[in-house]
Design an enzyme around this catalytic site. Structure first.
Site, PDB file in Angstrom:
ATOM      1  N   SER A   1      -5.265  -1.414   8.509  1.00  0.00           N
ATOM      2  CA  SER A   1      -4.515  -2.268   7.681  1.00  0.00           C
ATOM      3  C   SER A   1      -3.241  -2.787   8.303  1.00  0.00           C
ATOM      4  CB  SER A   1      -3.860  -1.490   6.493  1.00  0.00           C
ATOM      5  OG  SER A   1      -2.754  -1.671   5.968  1.00  0.00           O
TER       6      SER A   1
ATOM      7  N   TYR B   1       0.018   7.219   3.880  1.00  0.00           N
ATOM      8  CA  TYR B   1      -1.040   6.354   3.798  1.00  0.00           C
ATOM      9  C   TYR B   1      -1.246   5.648   5.110  1.00  0.00           C
ATOM     10  CZ  TYR B   1      -3.571   2.243   3.364  1.00  0.00           C
ATOM     11  OH  TYR B   1      -4.352   0.827   3.648  1.00  0.00           O
TER      12      TYR B   1
ATOM     13  N   LYS C   1      -3.909   5.579   8.583  1.00  0.00           N
ATOM     14  CA  LYS C   1      -4.592   4.544   9.407  1.00  0.00           C
ATOM     15  C   LYS C   1      -4.406   4.463  10.575  1.00  0.00           C
ATOM     16  CE  LYS C   1      -6.770   2.831   5.741  1.00  0.00           C
ATOM     17  NZ  LYS C   1      -8.244   3.231   5.724  1.00  0.00           N
TER      18      LYS C   1
HETATM   19  C1  UD1 Z   1       0.276  -2.093   0.394  1.00  0.00           C
HETATM   20  C2  UD1 Z   1       0.430  -1.733   1.713  1.00  0.00           C
HETATM   21  C3  UD1 Z   1      -0.918  -1.688   2.551  1.00  0.00           C
HETATM   22  C4  UD1 Z   1      -2.064  -1.268   1.799  1.00  0.00           C
HETATM   23  C5  UD1 Z   1      -1.945  -1.655   0.048  1.00  0.00           C
HETATM   24  C6  UD1 Z   1      -3.210  -1.009  -0.356  1.00  0.00           C
HETATM   25  C7  UD1 Z   1       2.440  -1.642   2.737  1.00  0.00           C
HETATM   26  C8  UD1 Z   1       3.414  -2.504   3.666  1.00  0.00           C
HETATM   27  N1  UD1 Z   1       1.408  -2.316   2.394  1.00  0.00           N
HETATM   28  O1  UD1 Z   1       0.188  -3.398   0.558  1.00  0.00           O
HETATM   29  O2  UD1 Z   1      -1.008  -1.110   3.812  1.00  0.00           O
HETATM   30  O3  UD1 Z   1      -3.537  -1.337   2.331  1.00  0.00           O
HETATM   31  O4  UD1 Z   1      -0.787  -1.584  -0.221  1.00  0.00           O
HETATM   32  O5  UD1 Z   1      -2.863  -0.783  -1.694  1.00  0.00           O
HETATM   33  O6  UD1 Z   1       2.718  -0.553   2.646  1.00  0.00           O
HETATM   34  N2  UD1 Z   1       4.514  -6.446  -5.881  1.00  0.00           N
HETATM   35  C9  UD1 Z   1       5.236  -6.846  -7.163  1.00  0.00           C
HETATM   36  N3  UD1 Z   1       5.182  -6.163  -8.157  1.00  0.00           N
HETATM   37  C10 UD1 Z   1       4.157  -5.636  -8.589  1.00  0.00           C
HETATM   38  C11 UD1 Z   1       3.179  -5.141  -7.375  1.00  0.00           C
HETATM   39  C12 UD1 Z   1       3.559  -5.800  -6.185  1.00  0.00           C
HETATM   40  O7  UD1 Z   1       6.369  -7.657  -7.051  1.00  0.00           O
HETATM   41  O8  UD1 Z   1       3.970  -4.951  -9.503  1.00  0.00           O
HETATM   42  C13 UD1 Z   1       4.886  -7.194  -4.460  1.00  0.00           C
HETATM   43  C14 UD1 Z   1       5.408  -5.993  -3.831  1.00  0.00           C
HETATM   44  O9  UD1 Z   1       6.554  -5.743  -3.617  1.00  0.00           O
HETATM   45  C15 UD1 Z   1       4.720  -7.023  -2.232  1.00  0.00           C
HETATM   46  C16 UD1 Z   1       3.537  -7.848  -2.956  1.00  0.00           C
HETATM   47  O10 UD1 Z   1       3.670  -7.622  -4.346  1.00  0.00           O
HETATM   48  O11 UD1 Z   1       5.489  -7.805  -1.993  1.00  0.00           O
HETATM   49  C17 UD1 Z   1       2.171  -7.377  -2.553  1.00  0.00           C
HETATM   50  O12 UD1 Z   1       2.094  -5.842  -2.986  1.00  0.00           O
HETATM   51  P1  UD1 Z   1       0.843  -5.115  -2.983  1.00  0.00           P
HETATM   52  O13 UD1 Z   1      -0.189  -5.852  -3.603  1.00  0.00           O
HETATM   53  O14 UD1 Z   1       1.080  -3.657  -3.534  1.00  0.00           O
HETATM   54  O15 UD1 Z   1       0.453  -4.843  -1.489  1.00  0.00           O
HETATM   55  P2  UD1 Z   1       1.314  -4.479  -0.192  1.00  0.00           P
HETATM   56  O16 UD1 Z   1       2.533  -3.517  -0.522  1.00  0.00           O
HETATM   57  O17 UD1 Z   1       1.547  -5.655   0.633  1.00  0.00           O
END
Ligand code: UD1
Length: 345
Positions: free
Chosen positions: A126, A151, A155
């Site tokens: 990841s 998590y 990795k």
């Molecule tokens: C995270 C992990 C990644 C992991 C993946 C698997 C980190 C930095 N990244 O990705 O390593 O493989 O999860 O599950 O820890 N967001 C919102 N509202 C929501 C959900 C998400 O605003 O309800 C935003 C988050 O703040 C982020 C973006 O959307 O900026 C993507 O979030 P998400 O899909 O959870 O992925 P990551 O956090 O990037």
């Protein structure tokens, strides 16, 4: 026909990869403990490809059961190891489960590969290993940062285990694929992302909000140092991602890998903010999405997107689908799945 063992093959990325492998002519043996997926996914894979993969319900924490899979399928030539727990927040709550599951599983796979003389493994890593990167886009040479949750640490540890393991076992070939943010679903809408419970990830939360399962999306932070203030990620279509695994398997089986341990970033090379994703999704559905801005989520990085040149040049692979097409596939999958769910009721 060459046989590939796919651990976590009923999961989100795993199932899409099984489809692409079968369509490329590989025989697939799936191992999954169904802890975060459903056995029916095997039917869907068969419906898409016309071929039913072998399915073994096995928990890779069980060393003997893992060895038995290799015993039962002596033709396995390569492994793609997806099976892992992956919820960042949950990993903070139950760290030992994460370490036990993600690390023991890899060790058992490596032991079985040794015992049954299987030399090739593709590992699901990841972009989380880069943490908050110093430079964007992120190349494979970017330094590994201290993980902000168990998590991500699993990795990093798994990558190190494979590197250490190769020292006395240089015949083992490893490709570690560092995924950015996989989203979307197969165009058939027969497989897709199916989180159990409330989704943690952005796109399933968006599609579940649009279909009425969730009240509204919470946007985690609009005070980042980005053009619109929301966080930026590199969202890659899951079918594009799956295809990179087929290319990686071909590379290993044909002996085209340049080094015994190779790392590739899998992303599009383009960053999109949360608000841009919402806008693109609204364009796809033609309807406004209910959302509100809330505070930042702990542990989130501000922005991360891939430098994909090494993967593009070396693997001869490139992400092809754009954000709108990919969000449309996620939306189609959500609608298709929920209408089938209604029928079942
Ligand atoms: C995270 C992990 C990644 C992991 C993946 C698997 C980190 C930095 N990244 O990705 O390593 O493989 O999860 O599950 O820890 N967001 C919102 N509202 C929501 C959900 C998400 O605003 O309800 C935003 C988050 O703040 C982020 C973006 O959307 O900026 C993507 O979030 P998400 O899909 O959870 O992925 P990551 O956090 O990037």
């Amino acid at each position: 026909m060459r046989t590939v063992l796919v651990t976590g093959g009923t999961g989100y990325i795993g199932s899409h990869t099984v489809v692409e492998l079968q369509e490329a002519g590989y025989k697939v043996v799936i191992v999954d403990n169904l802890s975060n997926s459903y056995a029916e996914v095997v039917d869907s894979i068969e419906a898409i490809t016309g071929t039913r993969p072998v399915f073994e319900k096995v928990d890779l924490k069980d060393r003997e059961a893992t060895l038995e899979v290799f015993e039962a399928h002596p033709n396995i030539e390569a492994v793609i190891h997806f099976a892992a727990l992956k919820a960042v927040g949950e990993s903070v709550e139950i760290p030992l489960e994460y370490y036990k599951n993600n690390i023991d599983s890899l060790i058992h796979i490596l032991e079985a590969m040794q015992q049954y003389d299987v030399k090739n493994i593709v590992f699901s890593s990841s972009c989380t290993v880069y943490g908050e990167p110093d430079q964007l886009p992120v190349t494979e040479q970017a330094p590994i940062k201290k993980a902000n949750a168990p998590y991500g640490n699993t990795k990093q540890i798994c990558e190190e285990i494979m590197q250490d393991y190769r020292v006395p076992n240089p015949q083992i070939n490893v490709i570690s694929l560092r995924y950015f943010n996989p989203i979307g679903a197969h165009p058939s809408a027969l497989i897709g992302e199916l989180p159990i419970g409330v989704p943690n990830n952005l796109v399933p939360f968006i599609t579940q909000t649009a279909i009425g399962l969730r009240e509204e999306l919470k946007v985690f932070g609009d005070d980042y140092n980005t053009p619109d203030g929301s966080a930026i990620r590199d969202y890659i279509n899951v079918v594009d991602l799956a295809k990179a695994h087929v290319v990686s398997i071909e590379r290993l089986l044909n002996g085209n890998n340049k080094q015994g341990y190779e790392i590739f970033n899998l992303g599009t090379g383009k960053g999109n903010s949360v608000l841009e994703v919402i806008k693109a999704f609204e364009k796809v559905t033609g309807a406004p999405l209910k959302y509100k801005i809330v505070g930042r989520r702990e542990g989130d990085v501000e922005q991360v997107y891939a430098d994909t040149r090494y993967a593009n040049d070396e693997l001869g692979w490139k992400a092809e689908k754009d954000l709108e097409e990919t969000l449309a596939s996620a939306w189609k999958w959500e609608q298709h799945y929920r209408s089938k769910e209604k029928e079942r009721e």
